[in-house]
Design an enzyme around this catalytic site. Structure first.
Site, PDB file in Angstrom:
ATOM      1  N   HIS A 176       0.817  -1.215   0.000  1.00 29.40           N
ATOM      2  CA  HIS A 176       0.000   0.000   0.000  1.00 29.40           C
ATOM      3  C   HIS A 176       0.852   1.267   0.000  1.00 29.40           C
ATOM      4  O   HIS A 176       0.325   2.364  -0.151  1.00 29.40           O
ATOM      5  CB  HIS A 176      -0.948   0.010   1.217  1.00 29.40           C
ATOM      6  CG  HIS A 176      -0.279   0.225   2.535  1.00 29.40           C
ATOM      7  ND1 HIS A 176       0.062  -0.800   3.395  1.00 29.40           N
ATOM      8  CD2 HIS A 176       0.123   1.360   3.157  1.00 29.40           C
ATOM      9  CE1 HIS A 176       0.617  -0.312   4.483  1.00 29.40           C
ATOM     10  NE2 HIS A 176       0.673   1.007   4.365  1.00 29.40           N
TER      11      HIS A 176
ATOM     12  N   ASP B 262      -0.362  -7.425   0.741  1.00 31.99           N
ATOM     13  CA  ASP B 262       0.183  -6.094   1.049  1.00 31.99           C
ATOM     14  C   ASP B 262       1.705  -6.162   0.966  1.00 31.99           C
ATOM     15  O   ASP B 262       2.403  -6.022   1.971  1.00 31.99           O
ATOM     16  CB  ASP B 262      -0.260  -5.616   2.432  1.00 31.99           C
ATOM     17  CG  ASP B 262       0.011  -4.120   2.629  1.00 31.99           C
ATOM     18  OD1 ASP B 262       0.459  -3.470   1.655  1.00 31.99           O
ATOM     19  OD2 ASP B 262      -0.217  -3.620   3.735  1.00 31.99           O
TER      20      ASP B 262
ATOM     21  N   GLY C 192       3.410   5.635   9.207  1.00 30.48           N
ATOM     22  CA  GLY C 192       4.795   5.895   8.846  1.00 30.48           C
ATOM     23  C   GLY C 192       5.699   4.709   9.105  1.00 30.48           C
ATOM     24  O   GLY C 192       6.776   4.598   8.537  1.00 30.48           O
TER      25      GLY C 192
ATOM     26  N   SER D 199       4.789   1.779   8.237  1.00 28.88           N
ATOM     27  CA  SER D 199       4.418   0.835   7.180  1.00 28.88           C
ATOM     28  C   SER D 199       5.623   0.366   6.374  1.00 28.88           C
ATOM     29  O   SER D 199       6.489   1.159   5.993  1.00 28.88           O
ATOM     30  CB  SER D 199       3.423   1.476   6.222  1.00 28.88           C
ATOM     31  OG  SER D 199       2.135   1.459   6.755  1.00 28.88           O
TER      32      SER D 199
ATOM     33  N   SER E  46       2.194  -4.014   7.799  1.00 31.66           N
ATOM     34  CA  SER E  46       1.063  -3.731   6.927  1.00 31.66           C
ATOM     35  C   SER E  46       0.187  -2.636   7.519  1.00 31.66           C
ATOM     36  O   SER E  46       0.047  -1.556   6.963  1.00 31.66           O
ATOM     37  CB  SER E  46       0.244  -5.001   6.704  1.00 31.66           C
ATOM     38  OG  SER E  46      -0.949  -4.717   5.991  1.00 31.66           O
TER      39      SER E  46
END
Length: 478
Positions: A214, A238, A317, A319, A334
């Site tokens: 993502h 993801d 952030g 991620s 994720s």
């Protein structure tokens, strides 16, 4: 370079698996002090308890992998409880007697059966209401848990019924969880996507790094490091990988946000209940435990399946950032709910699925961008051949050991017979006994092991877990 596989002078009678032991002491393998400190902070343990927990988790992981192989479709999963005790689910009384009543638990459904129930829900994701934020296999209760907003359990039950799964295999848990991708806050060790959002690097691979899907679509550019997304999948999955431009050097390291790094030595899956730590650009380094594997999570953008569910906190952030169990890569961040002040639930895309999807090689050893050698060991400095019966084992080189006088990568590459399961272990002498420092024990005939080690005495063990026949072992050392 040290002399490759220089056997030490020992009497022939001592060159056996049990008696072979160098007289000089090699330095013990280092245990990351930053990992221990973070586990103490986040799990409320003292130094001795943290070290004991990591050691017990590793031993439990070995046991769980071995029993999964042996029991196959009678295996009901393995998990570590809050006390650090491993429990193994089995579906027959005979297996319960074999595993031991203190460790085993008789369960109705095998791990395979539970995964099948969850897969059915995954296939019917279009029927899932927004009030259902996700579902996962819960090994301790031998059910598939479906999460639901407290006032909308009836909608969750209707979703399960419409999917056609057995109602008795499903348990419902009320939650206020509202997962969202963690994407948009600047932090240390971050990278930028285009001119807008920022995420965290996951793990280095050949040519770049892996991260969350993502964070960017295929073709999107990145900076710090500069590169571009060569593949991206979200929702459903993801995961993504970024190929970096010249001048950017991928390294097999994870930032511990304490002024140092953790070296990545492999990507063996840790069992449910294991202690894990996460690195991300917003909140740094935090630890917790694995609650479940193969978890499905419904984000506003769609549902993602096959995730690792944990108690580790995270915030936007973080991620794409790294999840490790000791030095073994587990997943990339994720999304989730909560924060690092009050806690929360965070989900991770498993690393090995990303590597397989894009044909990538995880960089290991922390030495600066050298991936594992290809199966077949054509580039190995020395090669050894032999034949084993099922259950047999042998130590190489030549039923002896070798000495390395400098630090560097020890690489073993095993090619076994087809339709067999051969495992490869690298052992190091700690002054009183041989200790396994790296291993390849997948259900396959071929294995590759890479270990970034300090000077000392080493040997490789080839084990015919099942099947028999000839093997070739290629070895390279510093």
């Amino acid at each position: 370079m040290s002399t490759l596989f220089r056997p030490l002078a020992l009497a022939a009678a001592l060159l056996t698996a049990g008696a072979l032991a160098p007289t000089a002491q090699a330095a013990p393998a280092d245990q990351g002090t930053e990992i221990l400190a973070a586990i103490q902070r986040d799990l409320g343990l003292n130094a001795a308890q943290a070290a004991d927990r990591l050691s017990a988790d590793r031993a439990s992981g070995d046991t769980a992998r071995d029993l999964r192989k042996r029991l196959n479709d009678r295996f009901g999963g393995a998990w570590i409880d809050a006390s650090g005790t491993l429990t193994v689910g089995v579906t027959t009384q005979a297996d319960l007697d074999q595993v031991g009543r203190g460790r085993g638990r008789l369960v109705q459904r095998s791990e395979h059966d539970l995964d099948a129930v969850k897969s059915t829900l995954d296939r019917n994701v279009a029927r899932a209401p927004r009030s259902v934020p996700g579902w996962y296999v819960d090994l301790p209760t031998n059910t598939v848990v479906v999460k639901s907003q407290p006032a909308k359990l009836s909608a969750a039950r209707a979703f399960v019924a419409a999917s056609g799964v057995t109602a008795s295999a499903v348990r419902y848990v009320a939650t206020t969880e509202a997962p969202r991708p963690l994407i948009d806050v600047i932090g240390g060790n971050a990278y930028n996507i285009g001119s807008g959002s920022r995420c965290s690097v996951g793990f280095s691979v050949n040519g770049g790094f892996i991260t969350a899907g993502h964070c960017g679509t295929t073709g999107a550019s990145t900076s710090g490091p500069s590169g571009s997304f060569r593949g991206s999948s979200f929702p459903g999955n993801d995961y993504a990988w970024v190929q970096v431009a010249a001048g950017n050097t991928p390294r097999a390291l994870v930032n511990n946000y304490s002024g140092g790094t953790v070296s990545v030595s492999g990507s063996q899956d840790a069992p449910v209940g294991s202690t894990v730590c996460r690195s991300g650009s917003t909140t740094g380094w935090h630890c917790g435990t694995i609650q479940a594997r193969n978890s499905s999570v419904s984000y506003p953008q769609g549902t993602v399946t096959g995730l690792i569910q944990t108690t580790v906190c995270a915030e936007p952030g973080d991620s794409g950032g790294s999840l490790v169990a000791g030095t073994q890569a587990q997943g990339v961040t994720s999304g989730g709910s909560g924060n690092c002040r009050t806690g929360g639930t965070t989900y991770f895309q498993p690393v090995n699925e990303i590597l397989q999807a894009y044909g990538l090689t995880l960089l290991t050893g922390g030495g600066g961008g050298t991936p594992n050698p290809p199966t077949g060991c054509a580039s190995a400095e020395a090669r050894y051949t032999g034949s084993l019966a099922s259950g047999g084992q042998v130590f190489q080189p030549n039923n002896s050991y070798y000495q390395s006088t400098v630090s560097g990568a020890h690489v073993g590459c095993l090619a076994g017979p087809g339709n067999a399961d051969y495992d490869l272990y690298l052992q190091k002498w700690n002054g009183s006994s041989w200790v396994v420092v790296a291993k390849g024990d997948t259900p396959a005939a071929n294995e590759t092991v890479t270990y970034n080690g300090t000077p000392g005495y080493y040997r490789f063990q080839v084990h015919a877990y099942s099947g028999s026949g000839s093997y070739t072992l290629g070895i390279t050392n510093p």
